[in-house]
Design a protein around this motif. Structure first.
Motif, PDB file in Angstrom:
ATOM      1  N   ARG A  80       0.820  -1.583  -0.060  1.00 54.53           N
ATOM      2  CA  ARG A  80       0.121  -0.506  -0.015  1.00 54.53           C
ATOM      3  C   ARG A  80       0.582   1.084   0.146  1.00 54.53           C
ATOM      4  O   ARG A  80       0.762   1.853  -1.011  1.00 54.53           O
ATOM      5  N   CYS A  81       2.118   1.644   0.705  1.00 52.52           N
ATOM      6  CA  CYS A  81       2.837   2.586   1.317  1.00 52.52           C
ATOM      7  C   CYS A  81       3.777   2.890   0.735  1.00 52.52           C
ATOM      8  O   CYS A  81       4.626   3.571   0.205  1.00 52.52           O
ATOM      9  N   GLY A  82       4.434   1.478   0.536  1.00 52.79           N
ATOM     10  CA  GLY A  82       5.422   1.232  -0.277  1.00 52.79           C
ATOM     11  C   GLY A  82       6.484   1.074   1.062  1.00 52.79           C
ATOM     12  O   GLY A  82       7.783   1.735  -0.358  1.00 52.79           O
ATOM     13  N   ALA A  83       6.860   1.193   1.795  1.00 51.69           N
ATOM     14  CA  ALA A  83       7.795   1.613   2.524  1.00 51.69           C
ATOM     15  C   ALA A  83       8.224   0.092   2.603  1.00 51.69           C
ATOM     16  O   ALA A  83       8.198  -1.468   1.945  1.00 51.69           O
ATOM     17  N   ILE A  84      10.166   0.607   2.685  1.00 53.99           N
ATOM     18  CA  ILE A  84      10.574  -1.259   2.404  1.00 53.99           C
ATOM     19  C   ILE A  84      11.109  -1.257   3.895  1.00 53.99           C
ATOM     20  O   ILE A  84      11.856  -0.238   3.956  1.00 53.99           O
ATOM     21  N   ARG A  85      11.556  -2.362   4.646  1.00 53.43           N
ATOM     22  CA  ARG A  85      11.732  -2.559   5.561  1.00 53.43           C
ATOM     23  C   ARG A  85      12.947  -4.198   5.560  1.00 53.43           C
ATOM     24  O   ARG A  85      12.676  -5.001   4.611  1.00 53.43           O
ATOM     25  N   ASP A  86      13.807  -3.601   6.402  1.00 58.20           N
ATOM     26  CA  ASP A  86      15.475  -5.009   5.997  1.00 58.20           C
ATOM     27  C   ASP A  86      14.235  -5.853   6.528  1.00 58.20           C
ATOM     28  O   ASP A  86      13.622  -6.161   7.719  1.00 58.20           O
ATOM     29  N   VAL A  87      14.914  -6.949   6.751  1.00 58.35           N
ATOM     30  CA  VAL A  87      14.898  -8.355   7.094  1.00 58.35           C
ATOM     31  C   VAL A  87      16.049  -9.709   6.826  1.00 58.35           C
ATOM     32  O   VAL A  87      16.714  -9.496   6.289  1.00 58.35           O
ATOM     33  N   GLU A  88      16.379 -10.277   8.223  1.00 57.08           N
ATOM     34  CA  GLU A  88      17.490 -10.903   8.563  1.00 57.08           C
ATOM     35  C   GLU A  88      17.213 -12.194   7.316  1.00 57.08           C
ATOM     36  O   GLU A  88      16.391 -12.011   7.279  1.00 57.08           O
ATOM     37  N   CYS A  89      18.399 -12.195   7.099  1.00 58.15           N
ATOM     38  CA  CYS A  89      18.983 -13.477   6.349  1.00 58.15           C
ATOM     39  C   CYS A  89      17.871 -14.674   6.668  1.00 58.15           C
ATOM     40  O   CYS A  89      16.917 -14.732   8.077  1.00 58.15           O
ATOM     41  N   THR A  90      16.779 -15.296   5.675  1.00 58.71           N
ATOM     42  CA  THR A  90      15.294 -16.065   6.295  1.00 58.71           C
ATOM     43  C   THR A  90      16.175 -17.582   6.741  1.00 58.71           C
ATOM     44  O   THR A  90      15.623 -18.020   7.657  1.00 58.71           O
ATOM     45  N   VAL A  91      17.142 -18.347   5.973  1.00 66.35           N
ATOM     46  CA  VAL A  91      17.268 -19.198   6.733  1.00 66.35           C
ATOM     47  C   VAL A  91      18.718 -19.506   6.631  1.00 66.35           C
ATOM     48  O   VAL A  91      19.340 -19.425   5.703  1.00 66.35           O
ATOM     49  N   GLY A  92      19.479 -19.819   7.508  1.00 63.58           N
ATOM     50  CA  GLY A  92      20.644 -20.272   7.201  1.00 63.58           C
ATOM     51  C   GLY A  92      21.694 -19.572   6.799  1.00 63.58           C
ATOM     52  O   GLY A  92      21.844 -18.117   7.270  1.00 63.58           O
ATOM     53  N   ALA A  93      22.901 -19.395   6.473  1.00 64.80           N
ATOM     54  CA  ALA A  93      24.070 -18.721   6.662  1.00 64.80           C
ATOM     55  C   ALA A  93      23.986 -17.802   4.911  1.00 64.80           C
ATOM     56  O   ALA A  93      23.450 -18.782   4.376  1.00 64.80           O
ATOM     57  N   ALA A  94      24.494 -17.170   5.094  1.00 62.17           N
ATOM     58  CA  ALA A  94      24.750 -16.060   3.659  1.00 62.17           C
ATOM     59  C   ALA A  94      24.739 -17.322   2.311  1.00 62.17           C
ATOM     60  O   ALA A  94      25.859 -17.819   2.969  1.00 62.17           O
ATOM     61  N   PRO A  95      24.513 -17.440   1.474  1.00 61.70           N
ATOM     62  CA  PRO A  95      23.886 -16.452   0.816  1.00 61.70           C
ATOM     63  C   PRO A  95      22.259 -17.016   1.244  1.00 61.70           C
ATOM     64  O   PRO A  95      20.635 -16.709   1.024  1.00 61.70           O
ATOM     65  N   CYS A  96      21.574 -18.108   2.274  1.00 64.77           N
ATOM     66  CA  CYS A  96      20.161 -17.654   3.055  1.00 64.77           C
ATOM     67  C   CYS A  96      19.913 -18.689   2.001  1.00 64.77           C
ATOM     68  O   CYS A  96      18.365 -19.280   2.918  1.00 64.77           O
ATOM     69  N   MET A  97      20.250 -18.965   0.962  1.00 69.99           N
ATOM     70  CA  MET A  97      18.995 -20.143   0.925  1.00 69.99           C
ATOM     71  C   MET A  97      20.174 -21.226  -0.196  1.00 69.99           C
ATOM     72  O   MET A  97      21.317 -20.895  -0.383  1.00 69.99           O
ATOM     73  N   GLU A  98      19.858 -22.865  -0.499  1.00 70.14           N
ATOM     74  CA  GLU A  98      20.402 -23.375  -1.172  1.00 70.14           C
ATOM     75  C   GLU A  98      20.261 -23.614  -2.470  1.00 70.14           C
ATOM     76  O   GLU A  98      19.576 -24.923  -2.588  1.00 70.14           O
ATOM     77  N   PRO A  99      20.310 -22.590  -3.584  1.00 73.78           N
ATOM     78  CA  PRO A  99      19.504 -23.545  -5.159  1.00 73.78           C
ATOM     79  C   PRO A  99      20.105 -24.621  -5.893  1.00 73.78           C
ATOM     80  O   PRO A  99      21.323 -25.160  -5.375  1.00 73.78           O
ATOM     81  N   GLN A 100      19.277 -25.108  -6.206  1.00 74.57           N
ATOM     82  CA  GLN A 100      19.163 -26.826  -6.967  1.00 74.57           C
ATOM     83  C   GLN A 100      19.861 -26.544  -8.001  1.00 74.57           C
ATOM     84  O   GLN A 100      19.508 -26.422  -8.978  1.00 74.57           O
ATOM     85  N   LEU A 101      21.199 -26.243  -8.088  1.00 77.24           N
ATOM     86  CA  LEU A 101      22.323 -25.957  -9.758  1.00 77.24           C
ATOM     87  C   LEU A 101      23.474 -27.228  -9.852  1.00 77.24           C
ATOM     88  O   LEU A 101      23.563 -27.472  -8.511  1.00 77.24           O
ATOM     89  N   PRO A 102      23.254 -26.855 -11.067  1.00 80.07           N
ATOM     90  CA  PRO A 102      24.591 -28.235 -11.078  1.00 80.07           C
ATOM     91  C   PRO A 102      25.989 -27.758 -10.730  1.00 80.07           C
ATOM     92  O   PRO A 102      25.991 -26.394 -10.331  1.00 80.07           O
ATOM     93  N   LYS A 103      26.720 -28.193  -9.956  1.00 83.14           N
ATOM     94  CA  LYS A 103      27.848 -28.011  -9.168  1.00 83.14           C
ATOM     95  C   LYS A 103      29.341 -27.022  -9.465  1.00 83.14           C
ATOM     96  O   LYS A 103      29.160 -26.418  -8.875  1.00 83.14           O
ATOM     97  N   GLU A 104      28.343 -26.862 -10.741  1.00 82.70           N
ATOM     98  CA  GLU A 104      29.558 -25.960 -11.758  1.00 82.70           C
ATOM     99  C   GLU A 104      29.446 -24.703 -11.232  1.00 82.70           C
ATOM    100  O   GLU A 104      29.989 -23.544 -11.716  1.00 82.70           O
ATOM    101  N   TYR A 105      27.805 -24.244 -10.365  1.00 74.70           N
ATOM    102  CA  TYR A 105      27.475 -22.561 -10.068  1.00 74.70           C
ATOM    103  C   TYR A 105      27.875 -22.570  -9.242  1.00 74.70           C
ATOM    104  O   TYR A 105      27.818 -23.195  -8.230  1.00 74.70           O
ATOM    105  N   GLU A 106      28.571 -21.556  -8.831  1.00 77.07           N
ATOM    106  CA  GLU A 106      28.506 -20.556  -7.611  1.00 77.07           C
ATOM    107  C   GLU A 106      27.651 -19.534  -6.890  1.00 77.07           C
ATOM    108  O   GLU A 106      27.540 -18.852  -8.071  1.00 77.07           O
ATOM    109  N   THR A 107      27.078 -20.332  -6.353  1.00 76.91           N
ATOM    110  CA  THR A 107      25.499 -19.076  -5.673  1.00 76.91           C
ATOM    111  C   THR A 107      26.725 -18.077  -4.343  1.00 76.91           C
ATOM    112  O   THR A 107      26.883 -18.776  -3.324  1.00 76.91           O
ATOM    113  N   GLN A 108      26.248 -16.603  -5.068  1.00 76.82           N
ATOM    114  CA  GLN A 108      26.768 -15.660  -4.365  1.00 76.82           C
ATOM    115  C   GLN A 108      26.233 -14.751  -2.999  1.00 76.82           C
ATOM    116  O   GLN A 108      26.644 -14.337  -2.433  1.00 76.82           O
TER     117      GLN A 108
END
Length: 149
Positions: free
Chosen positions: A101-129
Motif C-alpha cells: 500500500r504505502c511502498g515502505a521498505i524494511r530490512d529482513v534478516e537472512c531467512t534460513v541458514g548462513a548467507a546466501p540464505c538459500m541453497e538453490p538446486q543448481l549443477p555444481k559448476e555454479y557458485e551462488t554468491q
C-alpha cells in the motif's frame, strides 16, 4: 575537527579504504546514504548530497552511486515497480519487506541458514554468491488502516 567535518572525514577515509579517489561528490553522496534511514532513491539522495556539494546533476548522481556500489560501499536494491533504492552496504545479505500500500521498505534478516540464505538446486559448476528475497504485504500502519476501514 568540527562536528560538521567529521562525517566528511569519515566518508573520505571509507573511500580511500575502498581504493577510490576522494571527490566532493563521492563524499557527499556516501554521507547522504550513510546518514539516511531506510532505502532512498537516487533523486532523494541527490537532494541530500547537494546540501554539501551545491548543484549535482542526475547523471553525476547515478555515476557516483554506481561507483560506490561497485566499490562495495553502497547496496542498490531493485524492487519491481519501484525506483532503485540505496543503502549502506553491510555485507550481511539481508532481504526486504515491501508494503503493497504505502511502498515502505524494511530490512529482513537472512531467512534460513548462513548467507546466501538459500541453497538453490543448481549443477555444481555454479557458485551462488548472493540471494535477494523480497517479501510483500502490508506494514502495521497500512494493515491497521485497512482493518479500520
Amino acid at each position: 575537527m568540527t562536528t560538521a567535518e567529521e562525517p566528511m572525514a569519515l566518508a573520505a577515509t571509507r573511500l580511500r579504504t575502498a581504493g577510490m579517489r576522494v571527490t566532493a561528490q563521492r563524499m557527499a553522496m556516501l554521507m547522504a546514504v550513510c546518514e539516511s534511514p531506510g532505502h532512498l532513491d537516487a533523486d532523494t539522495l541527490r537532494e541530500r548530497a547537494q546540501r554539501v556539494t551545491g548543484r549535482l546533476s542526475l547523471q553525476a548522481t547515478y555515476n557516483v552511486l554506481r561507483a560506490l556500489t561497485d566499490a562495495g560501499l553502497v547496496r542498490c536494491t531493485q524492487i519491481p515497480g519501484h525506483p532503485s533504492r540505496y543503502e549502506t552496504e553491510h555485507h550481511d545479505n539481508h532481504h526486504h519487506f515491501v508494503c503493497r500500500r504505502c511502498g515502505a521498505i524494511r530490512d529482513v534478516e537472512c531467512t534460513v541458514g548462513a548467507a546466501p540464505c538459500m541453497e538453490p538446486q543448481l549443477p555444481k559448476e555454479y557458485e551462488t554468491q548472493e540471494a535477494a528475497v523480497t517479501f510483500w504485504g502490508l506494514c502495521p500502519d497500512c494493515r491497521d488502516s485497512a482493518v479500520a476501514s
